[in-house]
Design a protein around this motif. Structure first.
Motif, mmCIF file in Angstrom:
data_model
loop_
_atom_site.group_PDB
_atom_site.id
_atom_site.type_symbol
_atom_site.label_atom_id
_atom_site.label_comp_id
_atom_site.label_asym_id
_atom_site.label_seq_id
_atom_site.Cartn_x
_atom_site.Cartn_y
_atom_site.Cartn_z
ATOM 1 N N GLY A 54 0.813 -1.208 0.000
ATOM 2 C CA GLY A 54 0.000 0.000 0.000
ATOM 3 C C GLY A 54 0.844 1.254 0.000
ATOM 4 N N LYS A 55 0.194 2.388 -0.181
ATOM 5 C CA LYS A 55 0.876 3.669 -0.280
ATOM 6 C C LYS A 55 1.379 4.131 1.093
ATOM 7 C CE LYS A 55 -2.221 5.027 -4.036
ATOM 8 N NZ LYS A 55 -3.311 5.968 -4.431
ATOM 9 N N LEU A 56 2.458 4.917 1.041
ATOM 10 C CA LEU A 56 3.006 5.509 2.262
ATOM 11 C C LEU A 56 2.077 6.601 2.777
ATOM 12 C CD1 LEU A 56 5.564 4.112 1.079
ATOM 13 C CD2 LEU A 56 6.877 6.081 1.904
ATOM 14 N N ASP A 57 1.916 6.654 4.099
ATOM 15 C CA ASP A 57 1.258 7.791 4.732
ATOM 16 C C ASP A 57 2.232 8.963 4.777
ATOM 17 O OD1 ASP A 57 -1.105 6.465 5.168
ATOM 18 O OD2 ASP A 57 -0.643 5.928 7.248
ATOM 19 N N ALA A 58 1.728 10.143 5.096
ATOM 20 C CA ALA A 58 2.597 11.302 5.250
ATOM 21 C C ALA A 58 3.613 11.057 6.361
ATOM 22 C CB ALA A 58 1.760 12.539 5.576
ATOM 23 N N ASN A 59 4.864 11.458 6.135
ATOM 24 C CA ASN A 59 5.941 11.316 7.121
ATOM 25 C C ASN A 59 6.124 9.868 7.560
ATOM 26 O OD1 ASN A 59 6.411 14.191 7.247
ATOM 27 N ND2 ASN A 59 4.536 14.336 8.468
ATOM 28 N N GLU A 60 6.090 8.951 6.605
ATOM 29 C CA GLU A 60 6.260 7.532 6.895
ATOM 30 C C GLU A 60 7.348 6.954 6.009
ATOM 31 O OE1 GLU A 60 3.370 3.695 7.667
ATOM 32 O OE2 GLU A 60 2.977 4.891 5.866
ATOM 33 N N SER A 61 8.172 6.090 6.562
ATOM 34 C CA SER A 61 9.209 5.415 5.788
ATOM 35 C C SER A 61 8.609 4.241 5.018
ATOM 36 C CB SER A 61 10.309 4.900 6.713
ATOM 37 O OG SER A 61 9.824 3.833 7.519
ATOM 38 N N HIS A 62 9.353 3.762 4.034
ATOM 39 C CA HIS A 62 8.891 2.607 3.268
ATOM 40 C C HIS A 62 8.759 1.376 4.159
ATOM 41 C CE1 HIS A 62 10.096 5.103 -0.187
ATOM 42 N NE2 HIS A 62 9.289 4.356 -0.905
ATOM 43 N N ARG A 63 9.754 1.162 5.045
ATOM 44 C CA ARG A 63 9.697 -0.061 5.863
ATOM 45 C C ARG A 63 8.503 -0.026 6.820
ATOM 46 N NH1 ARG A 63 13.715 2.799 7.719
ATOM 47 N NH2 ARG A 63 15.176 1.773 6.317
#
Length: 355
Positions: A54-63
């Motif tokens: 799924g897509k990244l949330d704001a201020n979130e890393s890929h991991r």
């Protein structure tokens, strides 16, 4: 998250996403481990079978997005393992059986994939404060979750890129990646300047910025679910680990052999301590975090390069000071060999997002 990318005269937008191949072993006869199974999800919107992502949330890393999205789509809390690969395709191809790898499309989807293993509900509760909330996906987003053997999964998967990723996963298994557990080498957060500090060197603390990095780093360490926390007993190392220790209700084990002074006096003893922690993590399957100082990390890297499965992997253990930025970590995955040695098969930089 959507970013801009310029290639020649074409400006492309990138939708960043993350996910993983969650795997487990079937129970064999007499309780022995059986065949590997992998987890697939069905998306009714596209009527496809794919890996959870799924897509990244704001201020979130890929991991972090990978762990969160897997939890939301499968209902299973997981911990990350070795890295697999990046997949990129036109966003307009989402849901299509074949995805174009090279395209002039203006919007691309870029997905980073890890290996991942389920953790227990108790472990998930213990790390919840450090990791943050996970909300189960609606039934109109994911309406079925299945476990299949890799051969069955290859027949079931809808997309060619997902089948390619399965091949990468199988190559990782051939390296012994299912026997590797996270060993997290942490460099303490930015400390007060030596010249400005009036107290004893062992008591020099981290700065407010260093504390912010330590707080943000907990968010990333939780993705690997370390169950043993160790550290140099000097203040700046302990303060870096304190937040994660408090959030997960785990004690920090002091390793006096890994202070700057102890390393300078006896580098071999420091290595034996560090290597012993690596061996314990690999042999017992206990994900471990270990916090150290800049010169100590450099000394450990000198030994670890010879343990790497390839020269290209060894080159990622930087040979020049400062070796690692302050307040960051390196996730090391090593496979135990029959002769009692370890072979490092994967290294991942872990950089917290401070905003």
């Amino acid at each position: 998250m959507i970013e801009g990318r310029i290639e020649g005269r074409i400006v492309r937008r990138i939708v960043e996403a993350a996910g993983g191949i969650v795997y487990r072993r079937r129970k064999g006869r007499n309780g022995e481990p059986g065949d590997i199974e992998v987890c697939l999800v069905h998306r009714p919107k596209y009527d496809d079978w794919s890996w959870p992502k799924g897509k990244l949330d704001a201020n979130e890393s890929h991991r972090h997005a990978a762990v969160r999205e897997i939890g939301e789509e499968t209902g299973m809390p997981v911990a990350l393992g070795p890295y697999l690969d990046d997949v990129e395709y036109p966003l307009s191809d989402e849901g299509k059986k074949r995805r174009k790898s090279n395209s002039s499309a203006s919007v691309l989807k870029h997905v980073m994939f890890w290996m991942a293993t389920p953790i227990s509900e108790e472990e998930d509760r213990n790390r919840a404060t450090a990791f943050g909330p996970v909300h189960r996906a609606d039934v109109d987003e994911i309406n079925s979750v299945v476990w299949l053997t890799p051969a069955e999964a290859r027949r079931k998967l809808t997309h060619s890129t997902d089948k390619d990723l399965l091949a990468v996963f199988m190559d990782r298994l051939a390296e012994g990646a299912d026997r590797a557990v996270p060993f997290l080498v942490v460099r303490h957060g930015k400390a007060e300047a030596r010249k400005a500090w009036k107290g004893e060197e062992a008591h020099r603390p981290i700065t407010p910025h260093g504390a912010a990095c330590a707080f943000a780093l907990s968010y990333e360490l939780a993705c690997f679910n370390p169950k043993r926390l160790t550290s140099s007993p000097w203040t700046r190392c302990l303060e870096t680990m304190d937040m994660f220790s408090w959030q997960t209700k785990q004690k920090i084990i002091h390793l006096p052999q890994l202070t700057e002074d102890a390393f300078a006096e006896n580098p071999q003893t420091a290595w034996e301590c560090f290597h012993g922690e690596m061996l314990n993590a690999a042999r017992t399957g206990t994900p471990t975090a270990i916090c150290m100082h800049r010169p100590v990390i450099g000394g450990m890297f000198d030994h670890m390069r010879g343990m790497c499965a390839s020269h290209s992997l060894a080159k990622r253990l930087i040979a020049k000071s400062p070796y690692m930025p302050t307040g960051t970590a390196l996730a090391v995955f090593a496979v135990p060999q029959g002769d009692g040695t370890l072979t490092i098969i994967d290294l991942q930089k872990v950089v917290p997002l401070v905003y």
